[in-house]
Design an enzyme around this catalytic site. Structure first.
Site, PDB file in Angstrom:
ATOM      1  N   TYR A 146       0.849  -1.197   0.000  1.00  0.00           N
ATOM      2  CA  TYR A 146       0.000   0.000   0.000  1.00  0.00           C
ATOM      3  C   TYR A 146       0.880   1.241   0.000  1.00  0.00           C
ATOM      4  O   TYR A 146       1.870   1.324   0.731  1.00  0.00           O
ATOM      5  CB  TYR A 146      -0.895   0.002   1.240  1.00  0.00           C
ATOM      6  CG  TYR A 146      -1.741   1.253   1.404  1.00  0.00           C
ATOM      7  CD1 TYR A 146      -3.036   1.307   0.899  1.00  0.00           C
ATOM      8  CD2 TYR A 146      -1.233   2.373   2.063  1.00  0.00           C
ATOM      9  CE1 TYR A 146      -3.816   2.456   1.050  1.00  0.00           C
ATOM     10  CE2 TYR A 146      -2.001   3.515   2.213  1.00  0.00           C
ATOM     11  CZ  TYR A 146      -3.286   3.550   1.699  1.00  0.00           C
ATOM     12  OH  TYR A 146      -4.039   4.685   1.844  1.00  0.00           O
ATOM     13  N   GLU A 234      -3.710   7.484  -3.876  1.00  0.00           N
ATOM     14  CA  GLU A 234      -3.657   6.230  -3.128  1.00  0.00           C
ATOM     15  C   GLU A 234      -3.475   5.077  -4.111  1.00  0.00           C
ATOM     16  O   GLU A 234      -4.294   4.897  -5.022  1.00  0.00           O
ATOM     17  CB  GLU A 234      -4.941   6.041  -2.323  1.00  0.00           C
ATOM     18  CG  GLU A 234      -4.950   4.785  -1.467  1.00  0.00           C
ATOM     19  CD  GLU A 234      -6.260   4.630  -0.713  1.00  0.00           C
ATOM     20  OE1 GLU A 234      -6.216   4.396   0.497  1.00  0.00           O
ATOM     21  OE2 GLU A 234      -7.322   4.741  -1.350  1.00  0.00           O
TER      22      GLU A 234
END
Length: 424
Positions: A146, A234
């Protein structure tokens, strides 16, 4: 409306209003990009993404297959919602994400997805119409991580957030395994240095030579973040592939609305089909609008006054139907469009106009109200409170218009009259 003001409306409304405000229904306008558009932008800025094509009609399948020959295909319905893979369509077809090596199956997959509504845990109950499908080259994922850069008010600037536990909700990781989260404030002038990028890559468990590749991707993402005036980017997941590559498989990007004049080509990609049409209309005419659940439509100049108006309506037992700030440079056409916006809301049973003219000329507001009321054949009660610049001329215009208007001398009286008009 600036991001700051949206935040004020969401998070800093007066205590009176916070007692009744249904936060889940507050709407703020953001530029919304489909996944395919986000990936296209990333690719243009040198970020590694999988190859893909966008299909809008199943009959395009033959042309697609001629120009796009890969070992395995991923078909993803393009809607602004998560949980697509576990979703279902209103025609009974299961899954908004499909993987296949059989080229002969692609037409049927597209036929069952395009033109139907996809229903997931994040869509409205009746789903979202799918008009585009991204057909991409499948990525053989070895490991998921991530990565995120976002503006953080508590840090007075951008921060980098990374975790080796990608492909899942980062909120859950933060709660259950906080040691797997790295948060690094970024100096806006220094940016992300080679050392920081490499340290983050190693924290994400990329080993050389992939660590250097991942560090380069991190630096490209930072450069992209700056160049497009993003407030959040993101990547979930940022993956290590079986053939030793680092690829951004999914991307979520938010932009600073105030930068629209610098990035017109990006803002033209805004996906408005899933947005509240009233907000789309308001943005088109430079009006600041947020829909709510009440029945008293509000037309006010100034965000603070608009919130105070909603507060006092609630305090007197009413329910505001919206936040609508026409701004300080409003013209007669914008007043007309604001009224049109209010009348599109079937729940509006009365309209309260509360204008304190500083920059705004009350006569301009009055002319706009008269024209709008006549053109739209206004049927609901109208309560008007005008004060400030050229107020006498404005009131005279309204009084001589022949329209059925309830006048109020102050905001409290205006709120009471709007509420009482609902009972007549």
């Amino acid at each position: 409306m600036s991001q700051f003001m949206k935040h004020v409306i969401k998070c800093n409304i007066s205590q009176t209003y916070l007692q009744y405000l249904p936060l889940k229904n507050i709407q703020a306008r953001h530029l919304n990009l489909l996944e395919c558009h986000s990936k296209d932008l990333l690719s243009q800025h040198g970020v590694s993404v999988q190859k893909f094509k966008i299909v809008e009609n199943a009959d395009e399948t033959n042309n697609l297959l001629k120009s796009f020959d890969v070992d395995e295909y991923v078909l993803k319905a393009q809607v602004l919602a998560g949980g697509r893979g576990k979703g279902h369509f209103n025609n009974g077809f299961k899954g908004g994400v499909h993987v296949t090596k059989e080229r002969t199956k692609i037409y049927d997959l597209l036929k069952n997805m395009l033109g139907y509504k996809l229903i997931t845990k994040q869509t409205p109950k009746d789903g979202i119409l799918v008009t585009k499908v991204m057909v991409a080259e499948s990525v053989d994922i070895k490991r998921e991580t991530y990565f995120c850069i976002l503006m953080d008010r508590s840090e007075n600037g951008p921060v980098l957030i990374a975790s080796p536990a990608g492909g899942m909700d980062i909120e859950d990781v933060a709660v259950n395994s906080p040691e797997l989260i790295k948060k690094i404030p970024i100096d806006i002038f220094e940016g992300i240095s080679d050392k920081v990028a490499l340290d983050v890559a190693k924290f994400l468990n990329f080993n050389e030579p992939l660590a250097s590749m991942a560090a380069n991707e991190i630096k490209r993402l930072w450069e992209f973040f700056l160049s497009v005036d993003a407030v959040q980017i993101e990547i979930n997941p940022l993956v290590e592939t079986l053939d030793n590559k680092v690829v951004c498989v999914d991307a979520k990007i938010q932009f600073d609305d105030n930068s629209q004049f610098r990035h017109k080509e990006i803002f033209e990609l805004d996906e408005t089909s899933e947005s509240d049409p009233r907000e789309v209309m308001a943005n088109k005419h430079n009006l600041n609008y947020i829909g709510m659940d009440g029945n008293i439509g509000c037309l006010v100049n100034g965000a603070g006054l608009a919130m105070a108006t909603m507060d006092i309506i609630k305090l007197r037992g009413g329910e505001p139907a919206n936040f609508l700030d026409v701004g300080g440079n409003v013209n007669e056409n914008q007043v007309y469009e604001a009224f049109k916006l209010l009348t599109l809301d079937s729940s509006v049973q009365a309209i309260l106009v509360n204008v304190f003219g500083g920059i705004v000329n009350c006569a301009t507001i009055a002319n706009g109200l008269i024209n709008a009321s006549r053109k739209l054949d206004l049927k609901v009660p109208l309560v008007v409170r005008l004060e400030g610049t050229n107020v006498s001329a404005g009131k005279k215009l309204l009084e001589e218009s022949g329209l059925s208007i309830e006048f109020a001398s102050d905001l409290d009286e205006a709120a009471r009259k709007a509420i009482s008009s609902l009972k007549k």
